[in-house]
Write a protein that holds these residues in place. Structure first.
Motif, PDB file in Angstrom:
ATOM      1  N   ARG A  22       0.844  -1.207   0.000  1.00 14.46           N
ATOM      2  CA  ARG A  22       0.000   0.000   0.000  1.00 14.46           C
ATOM      3  C   ARG A  22       0.879   1.256   0.000  1.00 14.46           C
ATOM      4  NH1 ARG A  22      -3.510   0.253   4.867  1.00 14.46           N
ATOM      5  NH2 ARG A  22      -5.153  -0.716   3.655  1.00 14.46           N
ATOM      6  N   MET A  23       1.843   1.316   0.901  1.00  9.61           N
ATOM      7  CA  MET A  23       2.706   2.501   0.997  1.00  9.61           C
ATOM      8  C   MET A  23       3.450   2.755  -0.312  1.00  9.61           C
ATOM      9  SD  MET A  23       4.280   2.445   4.881  1.00  9.61           S
ATOM     10  CE  MET A  23       5.436   1.169   4.434  1.00  9.61           C
ATOM     11  N   ASN A  24       4.035   1.701  -0.873  1.00  7.59           N
ATOM     12  CA  ASN A  24       4.809   1.860  -2.109  1.00  7.59           C
ATOM     13  C   ASN A  24       3.931   2.275  -3.288  1.00  7.59           C
ATOM     14  OD1 ASN A  24       7.494   1.274  -1.275  1.00  7.59           O
ATOM     15  ND2 ASN A  24       6.918  -0.869  -1.081  1.00  7.59           N
ATOM     16  N   LEU A  25       2.750   1.675  -3.404  1.00  6.96           N
ATOM     17  CA  LEU A  25       1.865   2.003  -4.521  1.00  6.96           C
ATOM     18  C   LEU A  25       1.284   3.413  -4.385  1.00  6.96           C
ATOM     19  CD1 LEU A  25       0.115  -1.458  -4.888  1.00  6.96           C
ATOM     20  CD2 LEU A  25       1.688  -0.398  -6.535  1.00  6.96           C
ATOM     21  N   ILE A  26       0.934   3.808  -3.177  1.00 10.76           N
ATOM     22  CA  ILE A  26       0.444   5.171  -2.958  1.00 10.76           C
ATOM     23  C   ILE A  26       1.540   6.181  -3.309  1.00 10.76           C
ATOM     24  CG2 ILE A  26      -0.226   6.820  -1.167  1.00 10.76           C
ATOM     25  CD1 ILE A  26      -1.903   4.548   0.085  1.00 10.76           C
ATOM     26  N   ASP A  27       2.782   5.876  -2.924  1.00  8.55           N
ATOM     27  CA  ASP A  27       3.904   6.760  -3.264  1.00  8.55           C
ATOM     28  C   ASP A  27       4.059   6.925  -4.773  1.00  8.55           C
ATOM     29  OD1 ASP A  27       4.508   7.196  -0.616  1.00  8.55           O
ATOM     30  OD2 ASP A  27       6.254   5.849  -0.581  1.00  8.55           O
ATOM     31  N   GLU A  28       3.641   5.917  -5.543  1.00 16.24           N
ATOM     32  CA  GLU A  28       3.730   5.976  -7.003  1.00 16.24           C
ATOM     33  C   GLU A  28       2.492   6.615  -7.635  1.00 16.24           C
ATOM     34  OE1 GLU A  28       6.342   5.246  -8.958  1.00 16.24           O
ATOM     35  OE2 GLU A  28       7.474   4.891  -7.116  1.00 16.24           O
ATOM     36  N   GLY A  29       1.523   7.022  -6.806  1.00 17.68           N
ATOM     37  CA  GLY A  29       0.373   7.750  -7.317  1.00 17.68           C
ATOM     38  C   GLY A  29      -0.895   6.947  -7.535  1.00 17.68           C
ATOM     39  N   TYR A  30      -0.903   5.699  -7.088  1.00 19.47           N
ATOM     40  CA  TYR A  30      -2.090   4.855  -7.247  1.00 19.47           C
ATOM     41  C   TYR A  30      -3.051   5.028  -6.070  1.00 19.47           C
ATOM     42  CZ  TYR A  30       0.685   2.531 -10.816  1.00 19.47           C
ATOM     43  OH  TYR A  30       1.443   2.271 -11.917  1.00 19.47           O
ATOM     44  N   VAL A  31      -4.312   4.754  -6.323  1.00 10.17           N
ATOM     45  CA  VAL A  31      -5.312   4.663  -5.258  1.00 10.17           C
ATOM     46  C   VAL A  31      -5.357   3.193  -4.870  1.00 10.17           C
ATOM     47  CG1 VAL A  31      -7.747   4.925  -4.683  1.00 10.17           C
ATOM     48  CG2 VAL A  31      -6.640   6.584  -6.197  1.00 10.17           C
ATOM     49  N   VAL A  32      -5.158   2.893  -3.591  1.00 14.96           N
ATOM     50  CA  VAL A  32      -4.979   1.503  -3.165  1.00 14.96           C
ATOM     51  C   VAL A  32      -5.964   1.132  -2.060  1.00 14.96           C
ATOM     52  CG1 VAL A  32      -3.331  -0.166  -2.205  1.00 14.96           C
ATOM     53  CG2 VAL A  32      -2.523   1.666  -3.715  1.00 14.96           C
ATOM     54  N   GLU A  33      -6.548  -0.043  -2.207  1.00 14.18           N
ATOM     55  CA  GLU A  33      -7.337  -0.670  -1.146  1.00 14.18           C
ATOM     56  C   GLU A  33      -6.704  -2.020  -0.867  1.00 14.18           C
ATOM     57  OE1 GLU A  33     -10.177   0.071   0.671  1.00 14.18           O
ATOM     58  OE2 GLU A  33     -10.179   2.105  -0.121  1.00 14.18           O
ATOM     59  N   VAL A  34      -6.845  -2.472   0.375  1.00 17.26           N
ATOM     60  CA  VAL A  34      -6.258  -3.740   0.800  1.00 17.26           C
ATOM     61  C   VAL A  34      -7.337  -4.606   1.419  1.00 17.26           C
ATOM     62  CG1 VAL A  34      -4.728  -4.737   2.556  1.00 17.26           C
ATOM     63  CG2 VAL A  34      -3.953  -2.803   1.180  1.00 17.26           C
ATOM     64  N   GLU A  35      -7.248  -5.905   1.160  1.00 15.74           N
ATOM     65  CA  GLU A  35      -8.119  -6.869   1.839  1.00 15.74           C
ATOM     66  C   GLU A  35      -7.252  -8.027   2.307  1.00 15.74           C
ATOM     67  OE1 GLU A  35     -10.597  -8.233   3.929  1.00 15.74           O
ATOM     68  OE2 GLU A  35     -11.518  -6.650   2.728  1.00 15.74           O
ATOM     69  N   ASN A  36      -7.299  -8.321   3.630  1.00 15.00           N
ATOM     70  CA  ASN A  36      -6.509  -9.402   4.195  1.00 15.00           C
ATOM     71  C   ASN A  36      -7.335 -10.660   4.448  1.00 15.00           C
ATOM     72  OD1 ASN A  36      -5.150  -6.698   5.692  1.00 15.00           O
ATOM     73  ND2 ASN A  36      -3.777  -8.082   4.646  1.00 15.00           N
ATOM     74  N   ASP A  37      -8.622 -10.597   4.233  1.00 18.82           N
ATOM     75  CA  ASP A  37      -9.519 -11.730   4.447  1.00 18.82           C
ATOM     76  C   ASP A  37     -10.021 -12.207   3.085  1.00 18.82           C
ATOM     77  OD1 ASP A  37     -11.613 -13.476   5.012  1.00 18.82           O
ATOM     78  OD2 ASP A  37     -12.414 -12.240   6.629  1.00 18.82           O
ATOM     79  N   SER A  38      -9.588 -13.386   2.672  1.00 19.59           N
ATOM     80  CA  SER A  38      -9.934 -13.870   1.333  1.00 19.59           C
ATOM     81  C   SER A  38     -11.436 -14.013   1.128  1.00 19.59           C
ATOM     82  CB  SER A  38      -9.231 -15.199   1.046  1.00 19.59           C
ATOM     83  OG  SER A  38      -9.685 -16.205   1.938  1.00 19.59           O
ATOM     84  N   SER A  39     -12.181 -14.272   2.193  1.00 14.78           N
ATOM     85  CA  SER A  39     -13.622 -14.440   2.034  1.00 14.78           C
ATOM     86  C   SER A  39     -14.329 -13.111   1.741  1.00 14.78           C
ATOM     87  CB  SER A  39     -14.229 -15.088   3.284  1.00 14.78           C
ATOM     88  OG  SER A  39     -14.103 -14.239   4.406  1.00 14.78           O
ATOM     89  N   LYS A  40     -13.644 -11.989   1.938  1.00 12.62           N
ATOM     90  CA  LYS A  40     -14.224 -10.670   1.672  1.00 12.62           C
ATOM     91  C   LYS A  40     -13.673 -10.030   0.398  1.00 12.62           C
ATOM     92  CE  LYS A  40     -14.912  -9.798   6.572  1.00 12.62           C
ATOM     93  NZ  LYS A  40     -14.504  -8.954   7.703  1.00 12.62           N
ATOM     94  N   ALA A  41     -12.742 -10.696  -0.273  1.00 15.51           N
ATOM     95  CA  ALA A  41     -12.049 -10.096  -1.416  1.00 15.51           C
ATOM     96  C   ALA A  41     -12.977  -9.815  -2.596  1.00 15.51           C
ATOM     97  CB  ALA A  41     -10.900 -10.991  -1.860  1.00 15.51           C
ATOM     98  N   ILE A  42     -13.886 -10.712  -2.906  1.00  7.47           N
ATOM     99  CA  ILE A  42     -14.772 -10.496  -4.047  1.00  7.47           C
ATOM    100  C   ILE A  42     -15.702  -9.315  -3.783  1.00  7.47           C
ATOM    101  CG2 ILE A  42     -16.655 -11.496  -5.421  1.00  7.47           C
ATOM    102  CD1 ILE A  42     -15.209 -14.202  -5.140  1.00  7.47           C
ATOM    103  N   GLU A  43     -16.253  -9.253  -2.589  1.00 11.20           N
ATOM    104  CA  GLU A  43     -17.120  -8.129  -2.232  1.00 11.20           C
ATOM    105  C   GLU A  43     -16.355  -6.806  -2.321  1.00 11.20           C
ATOM    106  OE1 GLU A  43     -19.521  -6.449   1.653  1.00 11.20           O
ATOM    107  OE2 GLU A  43     -19.174  -8.607   1.498  1.00 11.20           O
ATOM    108  N   LYS A  44     -15.116  -6.788  -1.815  1.00 13.83           N
ATOM    109  CA  LYS A  44     -14.287  -5.581  -1.863  1.00 13.83           C
ATOM    110  C   LYS A  44     -14.020  -5.169  -3.310  1.00 13.83           C
ATOM    111  CE  LYS A  44     -11.581  -3.717   0.982  1.00 13.83           C
ATOM    112  NZ  LYS A  44     -11.728  -2.632   1.924  1.00 13.83           N
ATOM    113  N   ALA A  45     -13.779  -6.151  -4.176  1.00 13.07           N
ATOM    114  CA  ALA A  45     -13.528  -5.853  -5.588  1.00 13.07           C
ATOM    115  C   ALA A  45     -14.763  -5.237  -6.242  1.00 13.07           C
ATOM    116  CB  ALA A  45     -13.097  -7.112  -6.328  1.00 13.07           C
ATOM    117  N   HIS A  46     -15.944  -5.751  -5.927  1.00 10.06           N
ATOM    118  CA  HIS A  46     -17.174  -5.183  -6.480  1.00 10.06           C
ATOM    119  C   HIS A  46     -17.398  -3.751  -5.993  1.00 10.06           C
ATOM    120  CE1 HIS A  46     -18.775  -8.563  -8.702  1.00 10.06           C
ATOM    121  NE2 HIS A  46     -18.485  -9.365  -7.689  1.00 10.06           N
ATOM    122  N   GLU A  47     -17.112  -3.485  -4.740  1.00  5.99           N
ATOM    123  CA  GLU A  47     -17.303  -2.151  -4.172  1.00  5.99           C
ATOM    124  C   GLU A  47     -16.277  -1.145  -4.711  1.00  5.99           C
ATOM    125  OE1 GLU A  47     -16.987  -2.656   0.038  1.00  5.99           O
ATOM    126  OE2 GLU A  47     -18.841  -3.812   0.172  1.00  5.99           O
TER     127      GLU A  47
END
Length: 65
Positions: A22-47
């Motif tokens: 997250r830190m490295n990608l934000i430093d490069e100018g990207y908007v970043v979201e993180v998900e550490n729970d695989s069961s929530k990853a699809i929902e996070k991607a849709h949102e």
């Protein structure tokens, strides 16, 4: 004219790894979201509707395989 920043979703069960990514990608100018729970990853991607998903394929629970 400004173009919107590309959005990246990082999915990994190792919080220290996703924090670093997250830190490295934000430093490069990207908007970043993180998900550490695989069961929530699809929902996070849709949102979040990312342009790119960086996905760990070996995770507890549902994984990227």
């Amino acid at each position: 004219m400004n173009t919107p920043a590309e959005k990246i979703l990082v999915v990994d069960d190792e919080k220290s790894f996703t924090d670093l990514m997250r830190m490295n990608l934000i430093d490069e100018g990207y908007v970043v979201e993180v998900e550490n729970d695989s069961s929530k990853a699809i929902e996070k991607a849709h949102e979040f509707e990312p342009d790119l998903i960086l996905l760990d394929i070996v995770m507890p629970g549902p994984d990227g395989s």
